[in-house]
Design an enzyme around this catalytic site. Structure first.
Site, PDB file in Angstrom:
ATOM      1  N   GLU A  80     -26.635  28.316  -5.402  1.00  0.00           N
ATOM      2  CA  GLU A  80     -27.273  28.280  -6.713  1.00  0.00           C
ATOM      3  C   GLU A  80     -26.231  28.797  -7.686  1.00  0.00           C
ATOM      4  O   GLU A  80     -26.259  29.943  -8.108  1.00  0.00           O
ATOM      5  CB  GLU A  80     -28.528  29.141  -6.722  1.00  0.00           C
ATOM      6  CG  GLU A  80     -29.532  28.743  -7.785  1.00  0.00           C
ATOM      7  CD  GLU A  80     -29.105  29.180  -9.177  1.00  0.00           C
ATOM      8  OE1 GLU A  80     -28.855  28.299 -10.003  1.00  0.00           O
ATOM      9  OE2 GLU A  80     -29.025  30.373  -9.427  1.00  0.00           O
ATOM     10  N   GLU A 108     -20.033  28.128 -13.665  1.00  0.00           N
ATOM     11  CA  GLU A 108     -19.681  28.979 -12.545  1.00  0.00           C
ATOM     12  C   GLU A 108     -18.695  28.291 -11.602  1.00  0.00           C
ATOM     13  O   GLU A 108     -18.701  28.531 -10.396  1.00  0.00           O
ATOM     14  CB  GLU A 108     -20.949  29.406 -11.813  1.00  0.00           C
ATOM     15  CG  GLU A 108     -21.890  30.188 -12.719  1.00  0.00           C
ATOM     16  CD  GLU A 108     -23.211  30.543 -12.059  1.00  0.00           C
ATOM     17  OE1 GLU A 108     -23.272  30.524 -10.816  1.00  0.00           O
ATOM     18  OE2 GLU A 108     -24.163  30.838 -12.787  1.00  0.00           O
TER      19      GLU A 108
END
Length: 218
Positions: free
Chosen positions: A183, A192
């Site tokens: 995730e 990310e």
């Protein structure tokens, strides 16, 4: 879940807000580099005022930079991790997907890769308790990795879960994983380093990266 990638630090955000970062992002009309206040939309006129739950969160675009020694690294604070764990629109769906994937194979046969396990080793614990043969859980933050090891030790899962500290692009597994769970998509898909992380895992860490069942989410 944070590891093998860079992530954004969120401030003023806790599990008590009954919210998560993605809910906040969905309510923002525009982004800026300053602090962004957020107030929940009013309910329909027919709703009682007692049903209204005020919602507020804020962060800046540079919070958390350079927080991992000398590296340019952005991390979540503990409250944000806890908010994600408590997120009932997210966590139960991951648990169901992990459990169903493991049930689709022979018991104790699946090697699982957890990209960015975080301080609670949440998905790693789910996979281990659902019958994974072994889970390799990667975490870039030294503090989060240490916390994850404590969680695994307290749950007596040391024989099932290995916490690997570092970026996933720098880690070599002793065996390839049958599937990976991660995730790591932030406010935007590249926040990310999700693209680089998943591409690298596809090339080096997962047995059959072309199979949609090799990824959660797929």
């Amino acid at each position: 879940a944070i590891g093998g990638c860079s992530v954004k630090h969120v401030t003023g955000f806790s599990s008590e807000s009954n919210s998560n970062r993605r809910e906040a992002i969905g309510k923002i009309g525009r982004l800026s580099t300053g602090i962004i206040p957020l107030v929940a939309r009013s309910p329909p006129a027919a709703a009682s005022s007692q049903d209204v739950t005020p919602l507020s969160t804020k962060w800046t675009s540079v919070d958390g930079l350079n927080s991992l020694e000398s590296e340019k690294f952005v991390s979540f604070d503990k409250n944000s991790y806890q908010a994600m764990v408590n997120d009932q629109s997210r966590t139960p769906l991951f648990e169901k997907a992990i459990t169903n994937r493991l049930k689709s194979a022979e018991p104790d046969s699946q090697v699982v890769l957890d990209l960015g396990t975080g301080p609670f080793a949440l998905f790693a614990v789910m996979a281990a308790e659902a019958g994974a043969k072994h889970v390799y859980a990667i975490e870039a933050s030294a503090d989060a990795a240490a916390s994850a090891r404590d969680v695994i030790r307290k749950k007596k899962l040391e024989d099932k879960v290995t916490i690997l500290e570092g970026f996933s692009t720098d880690v070599t597994l002793p065996e390839k994983a049958d599937f990976a769970v991660a995730e790591i998509v932030g406010s935007v898909a590249t926040e990310e380093s999700a693209v680089a992380t998943i591409l690298d895992a596809s090339r080096r860490l997962v047995k059959d990266p072309a199979d949609p069942r090799s990824w959660i989410p797929s």
